[in-house]
Motif scaffolding. Structure first.
Motif, mmCIF file in Angstrom:
data_model
loop_
_atom_site.group_PDB
_atom_site.id
_atom_site.type_symbol
_atom_site.label_atom_id
_atom_site.label_comp_id
_atom_site.label_asym_id
_atom_site.label_seq_id
_atom_site.Cartn_x
_atom_site.Cartn_y
_atom_site.Cartn_z
ATOM 1 N N VAL A 21 129.854 1.869 34.219
ATOM 2 C CA VAL A 21 130.174 0.893 33.168
ATOM 3 C C VAL A 21 130.179 1.622 31.837
ATOM 4 O O VAL A 21 129.208 2.316 31.502
ATOM 5 C CB VAL A 21 129.148 -0.258 33.144
ATOM 6 N N ALA A 23 130.474 1.189 27.705
ATOM 7 C CA ALA A 23 130.359 0.252 26.597
ATOM 8 C C ALA A 23 130.520 0.988 25.277
ATOM 9 O O ALA A 23 130.032 2.112 25.112
ATOM 10 C CB ALA A 23 129.016 -0.460 26.635
ATOM 11 N N ILE A 28 131.512 -4.233 26.510
ATOM 12 C CA ILE A 28 131.891 -3.529 27.735
ATOM 13 C C ILE A 28 133.396 -3.280 27.706
ATOM 14 O O ILE A 28 134.193 -4.212 27.608
ATOM 15 C CB ILE A 28 131.491 -4.343 28.978
ATOM 16 N N VAL A 382 128.458 -8.755 33.733
ATOM 17 C CA VAL A 382 128.895 -7.376 33.513
ATOM 18 C C VAL A 382 130.396 -7.371 33.783
ATOM 19 O O VAL A 382 130.851 -7.282 34.924
ATOM 20 C CB VAL A 382 128.159 -6.386 34.431
ATOM 21 N N ALA A 388 127.772 -5.997 25.691
ATOM 22 C CA ALA A 388 127.068 -5.018 26.524
ATOM 23 C C ALA A 388 125.574 -5.339 26.542
ATOM 24 O O ALA A 388 124.729 -4.557 26.102
ATOM 25 C CB ALA A 388 127.331 -3.610 26.018
#
Length: 462
Positions: A21, A23, A28, A382, A388
């Motif tokens: 992930v 950010a 995100i 998410v 984020a």
């Protein structure tokens, strides 16, 4: 600021995916396998879950009550929240006599200035003058506060007519009425009976507020929904009988949502018999119930009849506040208990580890559904485009809950000595690290005042 979370398991309401992930600037930006992004901070999440930050929809910070205030203010309460994986909370803004909704919101913003994580407000309608109810439209559309709490108990309870007017008004503008559902007159009667029998120890707090008091109030509120075609949200549901009423109402197509709390899933009424007046620690309303109610609530959570989890975090010191009016009468004990820091750990341990709910359901009730019901459009998952707010969670770490290792500004925890499985490893609020595991406990590494007021969007109007 940019952060890359590597090699973790991203958990959503529908499944789990091994992914990275990325950010940036608090949002995100990308989720995928082996993301090739340069970042100022890289977090190795191997063997860990990447969860959306928990949203606690039910807190009482710096709340005035019975001549004192709840022990956690917006700074200490949000420090504790962050250390428990909570990255946003919705606090109850109690309208004062003569205040408009706008005035209540501005007053509460001034109190919340040192919050370390993001926050929003529910307006608790305590002075329901016609002009206040007429302000519902502005609260939903302009103020960013489209939820309104009413009480069916206490001296500031509303009558059925006021409930109907609020339901009708919120129906027009996408608001949601929240109800503390207990029958005032049943409790009043039981208080008189117990006083005459000189049964005033903490145990009798639970006796004075029997399941039927909650059951009847939930049923009556559901009939108001049926009549108006509106919707409600029952806060801190505690009993199996009240849950049965909700299930029957929903089976008839009524839009009724329910929240329960960790204490009603993990503690029962035997706690009121704790030696040394210890039962006072658990004086809250509604009270703790029997083990049968606990299992029914878990089933409701698993089956989708209970939709969210909130803590009802309202801490009073055992010494100096719970006993401030003496120890001779349960009615004089300030109602409330701490819980904001332990909710995620408890739900994972007692729910996921013990097979009562799935990990995906944990994400749903702690984050995603809460964000949807309360209009937190940028939170709760998410997902690309969302804030984020991220918890890197170690599902295997053991931790024994002790107030000594928590951050709540109170002198006890109801779960003292309980070993949990699974704790946050590191917590991010809008891409900024706010808490991390340090040796044998969580450590706050955020900044007071960084939390911001979040304007929420209304639900769809009917």
């Amino acid at each position: 600021m940019s952060v890359l979370f590597k090699n973790g398991t991203v958990v959503t309401t529908t499944g789990r995916t091994r992914a990275d992930v990325y950010a940036e600037s608090g949002t995100i930006k990308a989720i995928g396998s082996r993301l090739d992004r340069k970042a100022q901070e890289v977090v190795d999440c191997k063997g860990k879950y990447i969860l959306p930050g928990v949203i606690d929809p039910h807190t009482h910070l710096a709340m005035p009550f019975m001549g004192t205030y709840s022990q956690d203010d917006f700074e200490t309460g949000t420090v504790a929240a962050a250390c428990g994986g909570v990255t946003c909370l919705i606090d109850f803004d109690l309208q004062m006599k003569g205040e408009s909704m706008a005035e209540a919101i501005e007053r509460q913003k001034g109190i919340a200035g040192k919050a370390c994580i993001d926050y929003a407000f529910h307006l608790a309608v305590m002075d329901p003058r016609p002009e206040v109810i007429a302000e519902v439209k502005q609260a939903c559309r302009d103020y960013g506060t489209p939820s309104f709490k009413i009480f069916m108990v206490y001296d500031f309870r509303v009558d059925d007519g006021t409930m109907i007017r609020l339901l009708e008004e919120t129906k027009k503008h996408g608001g949601l009425v929240q109800v503390h559902a207990e029958n005032f007159y049943i409790i009043q009667h039981m208080n008189a009976v117990l006083a005459a029998e000189k049964k005033l120890a903490p145990y009798f707090h639970a006796v004075s507020r029997p399941n039927i008091a909650e059951e009847e109030a939930v049923y009556r509120a559901s009939k108001m929904v049926e009549m108006t075609g509106s919707r409600i949200y029952i806060v801190h549901l505690s009993s199996r009988e009240a849950l049965w009423k909700i299930k029957k109402a929903r089976d008839r197509g009524l839009e009724i949502y329910a929240e329960t709390c960790p204490q009603y899933l993990t503690l029962d009424e035997r706690r009121y018999e704790e030696a040394g007046w210890g039962g006072a620690k658990y004086v809250m309303s509604p009270p703790l119930r029997c083990p049968d109610s606990i299992e029914e609530l878990w089933q409701g959570l698993r089956d989708g009849d209970v939709h969210t989890l909130g803590t009802d975090h309202c801490p009073f010191n055992f010494k100096g506040q719970k006993d401030m009016f003496g120890k001779e009468d349960y009615k004089k004990i300030p109602n409330g208990a701490p819980g904001i820091e332990t909710m995620l750990m408890l739900l994972h341990t007692e729910g996921v580890v013990k097979g009562r709910i799935s990990l995906e359901r944990l994400v749903d009730v702690l984050s995603t559904t809460t964000a949807r019901l309360f209009g937190l459009a940028d939170k709760g998952a998410v997902a690309v485009g969302k804030d984020a707010d991220i918890v890197v969670f170690d599902p295997k770490r053991k931790f024994t809950i002790s107030q000594r290792k928590l951050h709540q500004n109170v002198d006890y925890t109801p779960w003292e000595g309980l070993e949990v499985t699974g704790t946050p490893e590191v917590v991010y609020s809008r891409g900024k690290r706010v808490a991390e595991w340090a040796g044998d406990q969580m450590k706050f590494v955020g900044e007071a005042g960084r939390g911001k007021f979040v304007k929420r969007v209304p639900l769809a109007a009917f």
